[in-house]
Design an enzyme around this catalytic site. Structure first.
Site, PDB file in Angstrom:
ATOM      1  N   PHE A 162       0.824  -1.204   0.000  1.00 23.35           N
ATOM      2  CA  PHE A 162       0.000   0.000   0.000  1.00 23.35           C
ATOM      3  C   PHE A 162       0.857   1.253   0.000  1.00 23.35           C
ATOM      4  CE2 PHE A 162      -2.331  -3.247   2.361  1.00 23.35           C
ATOM      5  CZ  PHE A 162      -3.613  -3.195   1.820  1.00 23.35           C
ATOM      6  N   ASP A 163       0.432   2.262  -0.747  1.00 24.06           N
ATOM      7  CA  ASP A 163       0.922   3.610  -0.524  1.00 24.06           C
ATOM      8  C   ASP A 163       0.297   4.092   0.785  1.00 24.06           C
ATOM      9  OD1 ASP A 163       2.078   6.147  -0.984  1.00 24.06           O
ATOM     10  OD2 ASP A 163       0.233   6.851  -1.928  1.00 24.06           O
ATOM     11  N   ALA A 164       0.793   5.183   1.324  1.00 25.48           N
ATOM     12  CA  ALA A 164       0.294   5.663   2.618  1.00 25.48           C
ATOM     13  C   ALA A 164      -0.792   6.734   2.462  1.00 25.48           C
ATOM     14  CB  ALA A 164       1.456   6.191   3.454  1.00 25.48           C
ATOM     15  N   PHE A 276      -1.353  -0.815  -4.253  1.00 26.12           N
ATOM     16  CA  PHE A 276      -2.385   0.216  -4.344  1.00 26.12           C
ATOM     17  C   PHE A 276      -1.765   1.591  -4.126  1.00 26.12           C
ATOM     18  CE2 PHE A 276      -4.751  -3.551  -2.732  1.00 26.12           C
ATOM     19  CZ  PHE A 276      -5.635  -3.692  -3.786  1.00 26.12           C
TER      20      PHE A 276
END
Length: 322
Positions: A162-164, A276
């Protein structure tokens, strides 16, 4: 008595995300429903090739074999009619995917059925459906890119990255960075590192993934389900991310704070089944090496409104130059 899915990860995947239906989609666009129906009936015994989300779905379903109880359900969601969906059903059976629930809407949007199937994550190649789900805030959702040509899972473990900001967390920090600059962003994040970040569209999904990890056996602390954060953040803003996850009670296996470095090499090394992100600049490269999905901004997002305003201003300036 209604089935309780509160402790089960439920993934809704469109047929075009699960299988490669691009040729069939072109036939639909050029020949209409009659040509598409004819083609699908003539080829319904010919299995479809895996799509971008196939390996993710397959590996997630494998988790049920080792878990103490069933922890993953997958729902195939398609705008096909039941008649044209026979080829999809045959392909599910051919690949021995443990999928029992399917939704064939006959051309109608799929977003209204997210609640009905208790979906936690919706993967699709239809931008309107994905946007509608994100705006409803009922489920995590992502637009799925074309599959990378050479991707092969390195092992049977499920690896999700995941991106943050604007994905796991709200887009508040990213909005501050874009409006006030990097120095102000770092100062604010450092000064407020003990204040949890707001939840983003994938926060509840991350929390649920962390919970089902508890149902899985581990070997030397290596879970069959590995979660990674791959973010452009770096010191000193990284501490707020770690402390927010701690507040949420979430265990993340890996975290990479890249400070502007390219994400694709890290994702390839991690072997993500899916990544994502919200930004095209990162996804354009990551989608070449690992399956990737774009998380759109909610229609009421201040960040999206700011970006749209910037586009309008840029367009006006370009016209003046002409």
């Amino acid at each position: 008595m209604a089935l309780n899915l509160s402790e089960i990860l439920v993934v809704g995947v469109s047929s075009r995300a699960l299988f490669n239906l691009e040729k069939e989609n072109e036939i639909f666009n050029s020949q209409g429903i009659s040509g598409y129906r004819k083609y699908q009936q003539e080829h319904e015994d010919q299995s479809l090739e895996p799509g971008t989300a196939f390996h993710l779905v397959q590996s997630l379903l494998y988790l049920n074999q080792d878990a103490r109880k069933r922890i993953v359900e997958v729902v195939v969601m398609s705008r096909n009619s039941p008649e044209t969906g026979v080829r999809i059903m045959n392909s599910v059976r051919k690949y021995e995917l443990d999928i029992t629930r399917m939704a064939f809407s006959g051309g109608e949007p799929l977003a209204p059925y997210i609640d009905a199937f208790d979906i936690d994550l919706f993967l699709s190649k239809d931008t309107k459906d994905v946007q509608a789900v994100i705006d409803s805030k009922k489920s995590a959702a992502a637009f799925i890119y074309e599959p990378p040509t050479e991707f092969k899972p390195t092992d049977n473990r499920v690896k999700i990255a995941f991106d943050a900001d604007a994905v796991l967390f709200s887009d508040e920090s990213e909005h501050r960075y874009k409006t006030e600059g990097m120095e102000a962003f770092h100062k604010y994040e450092s000064d407020h590192e003990n204040e949890p970040l707001g939840e983003g569209p994938f926060a509840k999904l991350l929390i649920k993934l962390s919970k089902i990890q508890d149902e899985l056996p581990t070997t030397v602390e290596l879970s069959p389900l590995r979660i990674a954060i791959v973010t452009a953040r770096n010191a000193p803003s990284h501490m707020r991310v770690i402390k927010t996850l701690r507040k949420w009670g979430v265990y993340v296996d890996e975290a990479y704070f890249l400070g502007g470095l390219s994400k694709d090499n890290v994702l390839k090394a991690f072997g993500a089944h899916i990544f994502f992100d919200d930004q095209e600049v990162h996804l354009a490269e990551s989608s070449k090496v690992v399956p990737s999905g774009k998380v759109p901004y909610a229609s009421d997002s201040p960040l999206l409104k700011m970006m749209n305003k910037a586009i309008v201003i840029e367009s006006v300036e370009d016209k003046k130059k002409e």
